[in-house]
Design an enzyme around this catalytic site. Structure first.
Site, PDB file in Angstrom:
ATOM      1  N   SER A  77    -118.653  71.521 -50.243  1.00  0.00           N
ATOM      2  CA  SER A  77    -117.557  70.643 -50.671  1.00  0.00           C
ATOM      3  C   SER A  77    -117.691  69.316 -49.954  1.00  0.00           C
ATOM      4  O   SER A  77    -117.665  69.260 -48.711  1.00  0.00           O
ATOM      5  CB  SER A  77    -116.212  71.278 -50.308  1.00  0.00           C
ATOM      6  OG  SER A  77    -115.212  70.274 -50.335  1.00  0.00           O
TER       7      SER A  77
ATOM      8  N   HIS B 290    -119.357  70.986 -54.867  1.00  0.00           N
ATOM      9  CA  HIS B 290    -117.916  71.170 -55.112  1.00  0.00           C
ATOM     10  C   HIS B 290    -117.183  69.859 -54.840  1.00  0.00           C
ATOM     11  O   HIS B 290    -117.265  69.303 -53.745  1.00  0.00           O
ATOM     12  CB  HIS B 290    -117.412  72.285 -54.191  1.00  0.00           C
ATOM     13  CG  HIS B 290    -115.991  72.673 -54.393  1.00  0.00           C
ATOM     14  ND1 HIS B 290    -115.580  73.576 -55.349  1.00  0.00           N
ATOM     15  CD2 HIS B 290    -114.858  72.286 -53.751  1.00  0.00           C
ATOM     16  CE1 HIS B 290    -114.276  73.735 -55.286  1.00  0.00           C
ATOM     17  NE2 HIS B 290    -113.798  72.960 -54.325  1.00  0.00           N
TER      18      HIS B 290
ATOM     19  N   ASP C 244    -113.565  67.962 -54.797  1.00  0.00           N
ATOM     20  CA  ASP C 244    -112.123  68.206 -54.720  1.00  0.00           C
ATOM     21  C   ASP C 244    -111.350  66.980 -55.185  1.00  0.00           C
ATOM     22  O   ASP C 244    -111.392  65.934 -54.538  1.00  0.00           O
ATOM     23  CB  ASP C 244    -111.734  68.540 -53.275  1.00  0.00           C
ATOM     24  CG  ASP C 244    -112.234  69.901 -52.860  1.00  0.00           C
ATOM     25  OD1 ASP C 244    -111.873  70.884 -53.531  1.00  0.00           O
ATOM     26  OD2 ASP C 244    -112.997  69.987 -51.871  1.00  0.00           O
TER      27      ASP C 244
ATOM     28  N   MET D 116    -107.787  65.372 -55.743  1.00  0.00           N
ATOM     29  CA  MET D 116    -106.388  65.524 -55.294  1.00  0.00           C
ATOM     30  C   MET D 116    -105.603  64.276 -55.655  1.00  0.00           C
ATOM     31  O   MET D 116    -106.111  63.153 -55.532  1.00  0.00           O
ATOM     32  CB  MET D 116    -106.347  65.720 -53.777  1.00  0.00           C
ATOM     33  CG  MET D 116    -107.180  66.884 -53.279  1.00  0.00           C
ATOM     34  SD  MET D 116    -106.972  67.125 -51.507  1.00  0.00           S
ATOM     35  CE  MET D 116    -108.191  68.402 -51.203  1.00  0.00           C
TER      36      MET D 116
ATOM     37  N   HIS E 153    -112.922  70.666 -58.875  1.00  0.00           N
ATOM     38  CA  HIS E 153    -111.705  71.444 -58.573  1.00  0.00           C
ATOM     39  C   HIS E 153    -110.517  70.492 -58.668  1.00  0.00           C
ATOM     40  O   HIS E 153    -110.325  69.646 -57.799  1.00  0.00           O
ATOM     41  CB  HIS E 153    -111.881  72.026 -57.154  1.00  0.00           C
ATOM     42  CG  HIS E 153    -110.704  72.788 -56.644  1.00  0.00           C
ATOM     43  ND1 HIS E 153    -110.589  73.170 -55.308  1.00  0.00           N
ATOM     44  CD2 HIS E 153    -109.582  73.252 -57.252  1.00  0.00           C
ATOM     45  CE1 HIS E 153    -109.468  73.819 -55.136  1.00  0.00           C
ATOM     46  NE2 HIS E 153    -108.824  73.881 -56.290  1.00  0.00           N
TER      47      HIS E 153
ATOM     48  N   MET F  71    -106.990  69.539 -58.243  1.00  0.00           N
ATOM     49  CA  MET F  71    -105.719  69.839 -57.567  1.00  0.00           C
ATOM     50  C   MET F  71    -104.759  68.716 -57.931  1.00  0.00           C
ATOM     51  O   MET F  71    -104.397  67.876 -57.104  1.00  0.00           O
ATOM     52  CB  MET F  71    -105.943  69.930 -56.055  1.00  0.00           C
ATOM     53  CG  MET F  71    -106.651  71.224 -55.652  1.00  0.00           C
ATOM     54  SD  MET F  71    -107.373  71.116 -54.011  1.00  0.00           S
ATOM     55  CE  MET F  71    -108.903  70.320 -54.427  1.00  0.00           C
TER      56      MET F  71
ATOM     57  N   MET G 152    -108.054  80.419 -53.730  1.00  0.00           N
ATOM     58  CA  MET G 152    -107.836  79.554 -52.563  1.00  0.00           C
ATOM     59  C   MET G 152    -107.515  80.444 -51.371  1.00  0.00           C
ATOM     60  O   MET G 152    -106.578  81.235 -51.413  1.00  0.00           O
ATOM     61  CB  MET G 152    -106.645  78.612 -52.800  1.00  0.00           C
ATOM     62  CG  MET G 152    -106.892  77.450 -53.736  1.00  0.00           C
ATOM     63  SD  MET G 152    -108.246  76.330 -53.308  1.00  0.00           S
ATOM     64  CE  MET G 152    -107.930  75.889 -51.617  1.00  0.00           C
TER      65      MET G 152
ATOM     66  N   ASP H  28    -112.538  79.500 -51.774  1.00  0.00           N
ATOM     67  CA  ASP H  28    -112.490  78.118 -51.281  1.00  0.00           C
ATOM     68  C   ASP H  28    -111.448  77.992 -50.171  1.00  0.00           C
ATOM     69  O   ASP H  28    -110.261  78.206 -50.403  1.00  0.00           O
ATOM     70  CB  ASP H  28    -112.124  77.208 -52.468  1.00  0.00           C
ATOM     71  CG  ASP H  28    -112.132  75.729 -52.123  1.00  0.00           C
ATOM     72  OD1 ASP H  28    -112.568  75.367 -51.022  1.00  0.00           O
ATOM     73  OD2 ASP H  28    -111.702  74.935 -52.989  1.00  0.00           O
TER      74      ASP H  28
HETATM   75  C1  DX5 Z   1    -109.081  72.347 -49.910  1.00  0.00           C
HETATM   76  C2  DX5 Z   1    -110.270  72.136 -50.803  1.00  0.00           C
HETATM   77  C3  DX5 Z   1    -111.517  72.714 -50.275  1.00  0.00           C
HETATM   78  C4  DX5 Z   1    -111.969  72.139 -48.942  1.00  0.00           C
HETATM   79  C5  DX5 Z   1    -112.525  73.285 -48.162  1.00  0.00           C
HETATM   80  O1  DX5 Z   1    -107.913  72.041 -50.593  1.00  0.00           O
HETATM   81  O2  DX5 Z   1    -110.062  72.705 -52.083  1.00  0.00           O
HETATM   82  O3  DX5 Z   1    -112.592  72.679 -51.211  1.00  0.00           O
HETATM   83  O4  DX5 Z   1    -112.932  71.138 -49.032  1.00  0.00           O
HETATM   84  O5  DX5 Z   1    -112.808  72.836 -46.890  1.00  0.00           O
HETATM   85  P1  DX5 Z   1    -113.183  73.831 -45.702  1.00  0.00           P
HETATM   86  O6  DX5 Z   1    -114.407  74.554 -46.105  1.00  0.00           O
HETATM   87  O7  DX5 Z   1    -113.356  72.926 -44.539  1.00  0.00           O
HETATM   88  O8  DX5 Z   1    -112.003  74.772 -45.539  1.00  0.00           O
HETATM   89 ZN    ZN Z   2    -111.871  72.909 -53.443  1.00  0.00          ZN
END
Ligand code: DX5
Ligand code: ZN
Length: 228
Positions: free
Chosen positions: A7, A32, A34, A36, A65, A67, A136, A174
């Protein structure tokens, strides 16, 4: 086969191209990303233009992903930007069936993501519509949080649910994934392991990717993977 998905949330964004190249050369299977929006989760990251830029510098499949609230309004934009996999949160979708069908109709690998507190029962009617379920194992929004231990039991339950229905849906996990809990996750039935801080928080991200690949193969071969 277990797939490792670094990620980029924990990467150095000023050197993103180089960091992506490093994990790709080390054998990562997916990247990956993310997304947000500051509404669904209390953090803001990246949008379609960044995905499009990353698309140009890597051959890795892009695992986006979302969010975000109202993901319906954005799935086309992320598909156009070059996403290969898209997951949406069940908690953000008033019409989950419609949203998942929309992603499928774009020809992408379709996923539904569940927050830690969300029950697997939301999958009852839609499991056959997805290619993967993203569990998650931290509350979404930030990297480097502590793995929530009850996620393991949830993954085991999901594995049974998928097998019972005779489906080939993958389980992606994740949040808080590390070299220490990787074997337990593989044993529970996880097939796609997302890792941010464990990889990009290291001075040698490529070495960590290689270790994760070796270790995940090791826990399958050594018969430690007894849950399935
Ligand atoms: C959190 C994200 C993850 C994040 C995981 O909301 O969806 O993908 O990057 O990070 P680590 O591996 O550091 O927990
Ligand atoms: Zn993620």
């Amino acid at each position: 086969m277990i797939q490792i998905a670094p990620s980029i949330l924990a990467a150095d964004f000023a050197a993103l191209g180089e960091q992506v190249q490093t994990v790709e050369e080390a054998g990562a299977h997916l990247l990956h990303l993310d997304v947000m929006d500051g509404h669904f989760v209390p953090n803001i990251t990246l949008g379609p233009p960044v995905v499009a830029s990353i698309r140009k510098i890597t051959r890795l499949p892009l695992d986006v992903h979302l969010m975000i609230e109202n993901p319906d309004a954005y799935v086309e934009a992320f598909a156009d930007a070059g996403a290969d996999w898209i997951s949406v949160h069940s908690e953000a979708c008033a019409h989950l069936d419609r949203t998942l069908n929309r992603i499928r109709s774009l020809g992408l690998s379709t996923g539904v993501a569940l927050n830690p507190a969300t029950s697997l029962s939301v999958l009852d009617n839609v499991l056959s519509l997805v290619d993967f379920v993203l569990i998650m194992s931290v509350n979404p929004g930030f990297g480097a949080q502590k793995f929530i231990p009850y996620s393991l039991r949830k993954i085991e339950e999901l594995r049974k649910m998928i097998d019972r229905k005779g489906l080939s849906v993958k389980i992606e996990v994740d949040g808080g994934v590390s070299l220490d809990n990787l074997c337990a996750l593989v044993r529970s039935g996880s097939e796609v392991l997302v890792a941010g801080s464990q990889i990009f928080g290291s001075p040698d991200p490529g070495a960590v990717v290689r270790q994760m690949i070796d270790r995940s193969a090791g826990c399958v071969e050594s018969g430690q993977g007894g849950v399935r």
